[in-house]
Scaffold this active site. Structure first.
Site, PDB file in Angstrom:
ATOM      1  CE  LYS A  54      -7.272  27.269  36.158  1.00  7.06           C
ATOM      2  NZ  LYS A  54      -7.188  26.749  34.777  1.00  7.06           N
ATOM      3  CD  GLN A  98      -9.870  26.259  32.270  1.00  6.87           C
ATOM      4  OE1 GLN A  98      -9.025  27.040  32.705  1.00  6.87           O
ATOM      5  NE2 GLN A  98      -9.979  25.023  32.720  1.00  6.87           N
ATOM      6  CG  ASP A 124      -2.255  26.958  30.938  1.00  4.43           C
ATOM      7  OD1 ASP A 124      -2.394  26.495  32.083  1.00  4.43           O
ATOM      8  OD2 ASP A 124      -3.202  27.406  30.254  1.00  4.43           O
TER       9      ASP A 124
HETATM   10  N1  GUN Z   1      -8.162  22.638  31.554  1.00  3.34           N
HETATM   11  C1  GUN Z   1      -7.893  21.735  32.538  1.00  3.34           C
HETATM   12  N2  GUN Z   1      -6.703  22.011  33.137  1.00  3.34           N
HETATM   13  C2  GUN Z   1      -6.223  23.120  32.519  1.00  3.34           C
HETATM   14  C3  GUN Z   1      -5.041  23.890  32.705  1.00  3.34           C
HETATM   15  O1  GUN Z   1      -4.177  23.612  33.550  1.00  3.34           O
HETATM   16  N3  GUN Z   1      -4.914  24.974  31.871  1.00  3.34           N
HETATM   17  C4  GUN Z   1      -5.842  25.290  30.915  1.00  3.34           C
HETATM   18  N4  GUN Z   1      -5.606  26.351  30.139  1.00  3.34           N
HETATM   19  N5  GUN Z   1      -6.943  24.581  30.722  1.00  3.34           N
HETATM   20  C5  GUN Z   1      -7.130  23.509  31.528  1.00  3.34           C
END
Ligand code: GUN
Length: 309
Positions: A54, A98, A124
């Site tokens: 990311k 995350q 998100d």
């Molecule tokens: N963990 C796995 N997928 C995601 C996501 O799309 N966003 C976040 N914040 N954590 C994750």
């Protein structure tokens, strides 16, 4: 091997290209790039990998991405203070914490953290306000993986309206928002889960089958109607030799497993490629789309904040 493989990397590249002019226009107008604050707590290896992808993708697209790390021993209060600082920061338009958080943070910690993020910066789409808006079909920040799946279907010319869609998995992050987005596109949607009876038979009614349950190779040929589109959201790290051998038989990826003793596989068994009409591979399917949609959401959040919407 009949199924057409849906190339997530190519679709993600197109989405990222379409984000570029928006990033440039925002940067010229605001005198700063759109900013994304990512918080990573602890050292979960899978999360490390996702977060580094990311950060890299954000930088390549001209965003400012700040990674803030907290140790696995951090308290929930410390994390909430960091979220509060990002909420008040003028430089950050998007915030992503995350998931999963370390277990020591306690049950319900993720929910408390997602609730604490300013809904206008919630790239998100996990905040209850944004989830509520999604249900009412008026969200501008929607969870990245399910919205990436819709982009993949659209850009691959796969019709959604009027079709039968089955989503296996009912998580807040993927299953539920996925079902809602498919419903809004006028699919007839069924959500299946661990207590569903005759799951394979139900799944086999689907024109579009989304597997998002997190179990390696769970969806076998009996789950799939010939010609159906199968979207594999699973990202499962397999270290068990027998399982890896059965899922990778005849694939060049078996040699990779033998070297590393570990490999990532999806929720869909490779034999499904003989039955499905179209299929997303793992890796290279849905994963890159999640990241592309995160970039898109960050620019959307930046534009909306700038224009006071
Ligand atoms: N963990 C796995 N997928 C995601 C996501 O799309 N966003 C976040 N914040 N954590 C994750």
């Amino acid at each position: 091997m009949g199924a057409r493989l849906l190339d997530g990397l190519a679709v993600a590249a197109t989405i990222r290209e379409s984000v570029m002019p928006r990033v440039q226009a925002f940067t010229a107008r605001a005198g700063r790039p759109p900013g994304l604050g990512i918080v990573l707590v602890g050292d979960n290896p899978a999360s490390e990998l996702y977060v580094s992808s990311k950060v890299k993708a954000g930088g390549e697209s001209g965003l400012r991405v700040d990674l803030q790390r907290l140790p696995a021993t951090a308290t929930l209060d410390e994390l909430l203070r960091l979220v509060d600082a990002l909420n008040r920061s003028d430089q950050h338009d998007g915030i992503l914490v995350q998931d999963p958080l370390p277990e020591a943070m306690g049950k319900g910690a993720s929910q408390r953290v997602f609730d604490a993020i300013d809904p206008a910066k919630d790239v998100d789409g996990f905040h209850p306000i944004n989830v509520g808006k999604l249900v009412q079909q008026r969200a501008h920040l929607v969870a990245c993986t399910p919205s990436g799946v819709i982009e993949m279907l659209d850009r691959s010319g796969i019709a959604i309206e009027g079709r039968r869609a089955v989503v296996i998995g009912r998580s807040d992050i993927v299953g539920k928002p996925m079902a809602m987005l498919l419903l809004h596109r006028s699919a007839t949607v069924t959500i299946c889960h661990s207590k569903t009876r005759d799951l394979a038979a139900l799944a086999a009614e689907a024109d579009i089958l989304v597997a998002a349950l997190g179990r390696p190779g769970f969806v076998t040929r009996t789950f799939v109607k010939p010609g159906a589109t199968v979207i594999d959201v699973g990202i499962n790290r397999v270290t068990d030799e027998a399982l890896a051998r059965s899922l990778l038989a005849g694939s060049p990826r078996l040699a990779v497993f033998e070297r590393r003793r570990s490999i990532v596989v999806g929720d869909v068994h490779p034999e499904v490629a003989e039955i499905a009409g179209a299929l997303t591979p793992v890796p290279g399917g849905v994963g890159p789309l999640t990241i592309a949609m995160l970039l898109k959401n960050t620019v959307t959040a930046a534009e909306a904040r700038k224009s006071g919407k």
